[in-house]
Design an enzyme around this catalytic site. Structure first.
Site, PDB file in Angstrom:
ATOM      1  N   PRO A  47       0.842  -1.211   0.000  1.00 23.88           N
ATOM      2  CG  PRO A  47      -0.347  -1.332   2.003  1.00 23.88           C
ATOM      3  CD  PRO A  47       0.625  -2.080   1.154  1.00 23.88           C
TER       4      PRO A  47
ATOM      5  N   GLY B 183       3.679   3.933   5.125  1.00 24.67           N
ATOM      6  CA  GLY B 183       4.790   3.734   6.060  1.00 24.67           C
ATOM      7  C   GLY B 183       5.502   2.420   5.860  1.00 24.67           C
ATOM      8  CG  LEU B 184       3.661  -0.879   5.136  1.00 26.53           C
ATOM      9  CD1 LEU B 184       2.530  -1.719   4.552  1.00 26.53           C
ATOM     10  CD2 LEU B 184       4.280  -1.591   6.337  1.00 26.53           C
TER      11      LEU B 184
ATOM     12  CB  ALA C 253       9.618  -1.679  -2.194  1.00 24.74           C
TER      13      ALA C 253
ATOM     14  CG  ASP D  59      11.861   3.664   3.928  1.00 27.74           C
ATOM     15  OD1 ASP D  59      12.146   3.475   5.123  1.00 27.74           O
ATOM     16  OD2 ASP D  59      10.802   4.207   3.567  1.00 27.74           O
TER      17      ASP D  59
HETATM   18  O1  PMV Z   1       6.819   6.180   6.005  1.00 26.91           O
HETATM   19  P1  PMV Z   1       7.990   5.745   5.226  1.00 26.91           P
HETATM   20  O2  PMV Z   1       7.920   4.330   4.717  1.00 26.91           O
HETATM   21  O3  PMV Z   1       8.338   6.702   4.121  1.00 26.91           O
HETATM   22  O4  PMV Z   1       9.246   5.720   6.245  1.00 26.91           O
HETATM   23  C1  PMV Z   1       9.876   6.911   6.620  1.00 26.91           C
HETATM   24  C2  PMV Z   1      10.902   6.715   7.705  1.00 26.91           C
HETATM   25  C3  PMV Z   1      11.411   8.047   8.254  1.00 26.91           C
HETATM   26  O5  PMV Z   1      12.338   7.741   9.299  1.00 26.91           O
HETATM   27  C4  PMV Z   1      10.275   8.869   8.836  1.00 26.91           C
HETATM   28  C5  PMV Z   1      12.101   8.874   7.186  1.00 26.91           C
HETATM   29  C6  PMV Z   1      13.462   8.362   6.756  1.00 26.91           C
HETATM   30  O6  PMV Z   1      13.900   8.739   5.659  1.00 26.91           O
HETATM   31  O7  PMV Z   1      14.126   7.620   7.509  1.00 26.91           O
END
Ligand code: PMV
Length: 312
Positions: free
Chosen positions: A90, A94-95, A100, A142
């Protein structure tokens, strides 16, 4: 064809942007890219999810991928290709879906450009270039987790360290369906951190580092109860920095009431997913109960392997 996994952050999101430590794991949801060589030097990318087709040299929506492509082409020459992208991760949850997709695209294109050799370091750097366009100030966590897989301790500018968990963990993921921008959340957190008086910001980063250390120890010992308690603390720290939401807090509380070891928001926050660790049998029961109540809840085994390529 290349396949790259999603990730969850067990502890340390946001703090990691400011030099802190984070622990993240690849999970078994994937972005897939298929690239075919074609004469000339143009690269055409079709994204099924976004419903767009673009030539990367004149990108509009896929400029993140154009950055990855340029990074690889600078080393291997500008080879023409047609690439198809799809993903079951999704977006905006936050994944790590953007990382990816970038990792899968970079790996598939690199294999076309280099004649089938997968250089993970180059794929990782190319995916990081893509993330810079998507998020502005990414820590690199990520793309690193998606490329290398497993469970990783990450600190900006250092070699990522792999954590060997003594047993596979049972993870629950609940998606609020509230899409948000990582960039906006990172800016909000950063402003809040910068506004803290005196040495408080540095002390908070240190506190998160200590929590991350305990998370690593818990994973090594297979002590998911201890990991859950660290995740609970991690949620509280993120909440205090303004990146949680009432919807996220409600799900976190609900999961705790249902008997998980610990629960927290994961990723940038302000929407997206809540993750929880639970005892194996409880995890299935809780996931079912949540779905019955209308939540988008699913289980994920951690960790998953990193990016993989296959010649079709
Ligand atoms: O929400 P995502 O999957 O974009 O993860 C972001 C992680 C953060 O620590 C908030 C940002 C980063 O670049 O590390």
């Amino acid at each position: 064809m290349a396949r790259a996994p999603a990730k969850v952050i067990l502890v340390g999101e946001h703090w990691v942007v400011h030099g802190g430590r984070a622990v993240a794991a690849a999970i078994g949801l994937y972005a897939v890219a298929q690239c075919k060589a074609k004469p000339g030097d143009r690269v055409i990318v079709r994204s099924r999810e976004l419903g767009v087709e673009e030539e990367l040299d004149r990108c509009r929506d896929l400029c993140n991928l154009a950055a990855a492509w340029r990074h690889i082409a600078a080393r291997h020459g500008f080879r023409g290709a047609v690439c198809e992208l799809s993903s079951d991760i999704p977006p905006g949850a936050g994944l790590g879906s953007s990382a990816a997709v970038a990792a899968a695209f970079a790996a598939a294109y690199l294999c076309v450009a280099s004649g089938g050799v997968l250089d993970r370091e180059l794929v990782n750097r190319a995916a990081f270039e893509a993330e810079k366009i998507t998020h502005g100030n990414p820590s690199g966590i990520d793309n690193t987790v998606s490329v290398y897989g497993g469970i990783v301790v990450y600190r900006r500018g250092r070699e990522p360290r792999r954590v060997r968990a003594s047993t596979a963990g049972s993870l629950l993921v609940v998606n609020t369906g509230i899409e948000r921008s990582t960039r906006v959340a990172v800016e909000k957190f950063s402003a809040r951190l910068a506004s803290l008086p005196g040495s408080l910001a540095a002390e908070m980063i240190r506190l998160n580092d200590i929590a991350a250390g305990y998370a690593v120890r818990a994973l090594r010992e297979g002590d998911y109860g201890a990991l859950g308690r660290v995740m609970n603390l991690s949620h509280g720290l993120l909440q205090s920095m303004g990146v949680s939401l009432a919807e996220l807090d409600t799900i976190v509380e609900l999961l705790r009431d249902m008997g998980v070891y610990g629960a927290k928001l994961s990723g940038a926050g302000l929407g997206g997913v809540v993750i929880a660790v639970a005892e194996e049998n409880a995890a299935e029961r809780i996931a079912e109960e949540l779905r019955r109540r209308g939540y988008d809840a699913f289980r994920a085994v951690l960790p998953a392997p990193g990016v993989r390529v296959q010649t079709l």
